[in-house]
Design a protein around this motif. Structure first.
Motif, mmCIF file in Angstrom:
data_model
loop_
_atom_site.group_PDB
_atom_site.id
_atom_site.type_symbol
_atom_site.label_atom_id
_atom_site.label_comp_id
_atom_site.label_asym_id
_atom_site.label_seq_id
_atom_site.Cartn_x
_atom_site.Cartn_y
_atom_site.Cartn_z
ATOM 1 N N LEU A 17 0.840 -1.308 -0.088
ATOM 2 C CA LEU A 17 0.081 -0.083 0.061
ATOM 3 C C LEU A 17 0.993 1.260 -0.088
ATOM 4 N N ARG A 18 2.112 1.048 0.014
ATOM 5 C CA ARG A 18 3.169 2.358 -0.432
ATOM 6 C C ARG A 18 3.858 2.117 -1.430
ATOM 7 N N ASN A 19 4.520 3.071 -2.090
ATOM 8 C CA ASN A 19 4.987 2.961 -3.371
ATOM 9 C C ASN A 19 6.484 2.429 -3.200
ATOM 10 N N LEU A 20 6.604 1.273 -4.200
ATOM 11 C CA LEU A 20 7.928 0.352 -3.954
ATOM 12 C C LEU A 20 8.900 0.849 -5.296
ATOM 13 N N ALA A 23 8.980 4.552 -10.447
ATOM 14 C CA ALA A 23 8.043 4.397 -11.675
ATOM 15 C C ALA A 23 6.629 4.328 -11.361
ATOM 16 N N TRP A 24 6.427 3.689 -10.544
ATOM 17 C CA TRP A 24 5.034 3.341 -9.744
ATOM 18 C C TRP A 24 4.360 4.614 -9.059
ATOM 19 N N ARG A 25 5.269 5.690 -8.841
ATOM 20 C CA ARG A 25 4.795 6.540 -7.806
ATOM 21 C C ARG A 25 3.272 7.229 -7.907
ATOM 22 N N ASP A 26 3.074 7.370 -9.326
ATOM 23 C CA ASP A 26 1.587 7.992 -9.521
ATOM 24 C C ASP A 26 0.694 6.882 -9.873
ATOM 25 N N GLN A 27 0.945 5.775 -9.785
ATOM 26 C CA GLN A 27 -0.121 4.759 -10.567
ATOM 27 C C GLN A 27 -0.729 4.339 -9.117
ATOM 28 N N ASP A 28 -2.023 3.514 -9.258
ATOM 29 C CA ASP A 28 -2.851 3.150 -8.205
ATOM 30 C C ASP A 28 -1.889 1.783 -7.529
ATOM 31 N N VAL A 29 -2.357 1.699 -6.128
ATOM 32 C CA VAL A 29 -1.654 0.308 -5.445
ATOM 33 C C VAL A 29 -2.852 -0.447 -5.146
ATOM 34 N N VAL A 30 -3.834 -0.045 -5.321
ATOM 35 C CA VAL A 30 -5.280 -0.690 -4.584
ATOM 36 C C VAL A 30 -6.382 -0.413 -5.363
ATOM 37 N N GLU A 31 -7.357 -1.217 -5.631
ATOM 38 C CA GLU A 31 -8.675 -0.997 -6.022
ATOM 39 C C GLU A 31 -9.629 -1.321 -5.117
ATOM 40 N N THR A 40 -16.368 0.585 -7.565
ATOM 41 C CA THR A 40 -15.162 0.307 -7.227
ATOM 42 C C THR A 40 -14.016 1.391 -7.832
ATOM 43 N N SER A 41 -13.032 1.878 -7.279
ATOM 44 C CA SER A 41 -12.199 2.800 -7.698
ATOM 45 C C SER A 41 -10.711 2.393 -7.387
ATOM 46 N N GLY A 42 -9.810 2.824 -8.026
ATOM 47 C CA GLY A 42 -8.554 2.783 -7.663
ATOM 48 C C GLY A 42 -7.602 4.138 -6.888
ATOM 49 N N PHE A 43 -6.809 3.748 -6.190
ATOM 50 C CA PHE A 43 -5.978 4.669 -5.443
ATOM 51 C C PHE A 43 -4.641 4.724 -5.393
ATOM 52 N N THR A 44 -3.773 5.766 -5.406
ATOM 53 C CA THR A 44 -2.244 5.640 -4.947
ATOM 54 C C THR A 44 -2.045 5.649 -3.732
ATOM 55 N N ALA A 45 -0.753 5.279 -3.504
ATOM 56 C CA ALA A 45 -0.330 5.376 -2.047
ATOM 57 C C ALA A 45 -0.714 6.605 -1.459
ATOM 58 N N GLY A 51 -6.284 10.633 3.110
ATOM 59 C CA GLY A 51 -7.679 10.723 3.344
ATOM 60 C C GLY A 51 -8.662 10.619 2.168
ATOM 61 N N THR A 52 -8.108 10.784 1.021
ATOM 62 C CA THR A 52 -8.962 10.834 -0.307
ATOM 63 C C THR A 52 -9.767 9.432 -0.320
ATOM 64 N N MET A 53 -9.194 8.202 0.035
ATOM 65 C CA MET A 53 -9.671 6.938 -0.300
ATOM 66 C C MET A 53 -10.836 6.690 0.879
ATOM 67 N N GLU A 54 -10.558 7.390 2.256
ATOM 68 C CA GLU A 54 -11.522 7.278 3.154
ATOM 69 C C GLU A 54 -12.758 8.177 2.732
#
Length: 333
Positions: A17-20, A23-31, A40-45, A51-54
Motif C-alpha cells: 500500500l506504499r510506493n515500491l 516508476a510506480w509513484r503516480d499509479q494505483d496501488v489498490v482498487e 469500485t475505484s483505484g487509489f495511489t499510495a 484521506g482521499t480513499m476514506e
C-alpha cells in the motif's frame, strides 16, 4: 524518491500500500469496492494516506432519482434528485403556484390547502402554517410525484386523508418528517401504474398487522406488499405469498420486486425470504400507497419502477437507509 524495488529489483511480484518504486509513484496501488453501492475505484499510495480513499468510501450515495431517473412514480417528503423541476400545485387555496413541491396539506382549522417544498416540511414552516395547538391537524391531500410522469398521489375524501401534523405536532420518525395513516381507511390514491415487471422501494414503519405499503383496488391483477399476520406478505396476480418470515416492528427500507418469473422481497438490504416463481408476463397494477399502517405506523418514501432494478437496488437501499438512519443488515450484498 528511491523505492525498495529501485534498490532491489528482479521481484516476480510485489504488493504493498506504499510506493515500491519511482516508476510506480503516480499509479494505483489498490482498487477498493465501496459497500454502499458496489462502485469500485483505484487509489495511489498518497491517496490512501491523505484521506482521499476514506472520503470516497464514506461519501453519500447518489439520490434515488439520480441513480435511476426512470421511476414510474416517486413519493417522498425529501427531494429525490438534485435536479428537481418545478411543478404546479394541485388546487392550493388562493391560487396555484409553481415550485419544487413534495406535499400538499389541508389544515383542520379552515380546510385551506397549501403545498410545501422539502425544505419547508423539514424546517417547521409546514407545522407553523397548520398550527401548534392540540386542535390543529394537518392532512395530506396530495403527495407529489417527483418523477417526470406527473403521477401525483391524491386523497379528496377528507375522512381518508393521512395526517402529517397530529394535535399540533408534526409527525417525525427518527427525527425525519413522515406521514401517519390512521390504520382504518386512510390511503393515498395514485394513477394506476401497470407493468409486467415492477420494483418498489419504500421506507416505512409497520408496527401492526394489515399494513399495506402499496396495493391495487382489487381484482386478479392486484400487486400488494404489506405486513400481515406478523409476516412479510406479497400478493401478485391474485395469489398470496406468505413464507412465515417475521416482519420487523421497527422502521425498514424494503424492496418488493417481480422481474420475469422471479418474485422477491428484501428488507434492510438482504433477501428476507426464498424467491418465488410466478407467471411471467402477468400485468399487475398499483393504484394505492400508504394504505392503513395503523397505530404509530408511518410512511416516508415510496418509489415505483416498472423495470428491473437489480443492478441499482444496493445504491437505492443504501441512500434511503443512510438518510433515514436505518442500519442495513451486515450480510447485505
Amino acid at each position: 524518491f528511491t523505492g525498495l524495488l529501485d534498490l532491489y529489483g528482479g521481484a516476480s511480484a510485489a504488493y504493498s500500500l506504499r510506493n515500491l518504486s519511482l516508476a510506480w509513484r503516480d499509479q494505483d496501488v489498490v482498487e477498493v469496492r465501496r459497500a454502499s453501492d458496489d462502485t469500485t475505484s483505484g487509489f495511489t499510495a498518497t491517496e490512501l494516506t491523505d484521506g482521499t480513499m476514506e472520503q470516497w468510501v464514506n461519501a453519500t450515495v447518489a439520490l434515488p432519482l439520480d441513480t435511476d431517473g426512470t421511476a414510474a412514480a416517486a413519493y417522498s417528503l425529501r427531494d429525490l434528485t438534485t435536479s428537481r423541476t418545478n411543478i404546479t400545485s394541485n388546487g392550493d387555496t388562493g391560487g396555484d403556484t409553481s415550485g419544487a413541491w413534495v406535499v400538499q396539506v389541508r389544515r383542520s382549522s379552515d380546510d385551506n390547502l397549501k403545498s410545501f417544498t422539502a425544505a419547508e416540511v423539514a424546517d417547521g414552516t409546514l407545522e407553523t402554517w397548520v398550527g401548534t395547538t392540540v386542535a390543529d391537524q394537518g392532512y395530506v391531500s396530495t403527495w407529489y410525484d417527483q418523477s417526470s410522469n406527473g403521477n401525483h398521489g391524491t386523497q379528496t375524501t377528507i375522512a381518508k386523508q393521512p395526517r402529517i401534523v397530529v394535535d399540533g405536532s408534526q409527525v417525525f420518525e427518527n427525527s425525519i418528517p413522515a406521514i401517519r395513516p390512521d390504520g382504518v381507511d386512510d390511503t393515498v390514491n395514485i394513477p394506476t401504474i401497470s407493468g409486467n415487471n415492477f420494483s418498489v422501494f419504500a421506507k416505512y414503519h409497520a408496527p401492526s398487522d394489515s399494513s399495506l405499503i402499496f396495493r391495487n383496488t382489487g381484482g386478479n391483477t392486484t400487486a400488494a406488499g404489506r405486513r400481515s399476520n406478523t409476516h412479510w406478505y406479497f400478493q401478485y396476480d391474485g395469489i398470496t405469498y406468505d413464507q412465515a418470515i417475521d416482519h420487523p416492528s421497527t422502521p425498514v427500507v424494503a424492496n418488493y420486486q417481480v422481474i420475469g418469473t422471479d418474485m422477491m422481497i428484501r428488507g434492510n438490504g438482504v433477501d428476507v425470504w426464498t424467491p418465488q416463481t410466478v407467471t411471467a408476463g402477468t400485468n399487475s397494477n398499483i393504484s394505492r400507497i400508504a394504505n392503513y399502517l395503523g397505530g404509530t405506523g408511518t410512511v416516508s418514501e415510496v418509489i415505483i419502477y416498472i423495470t428491473d432494478q437489480t443492478d441499482n437496488r444496493k445504491a437505492l437501499e443504501s441512500n434511503m437507509a443512510d438518510f433515514y438512519g436505518i442500519d442495513l443488515d451486515a450480510a447485505a450484498d
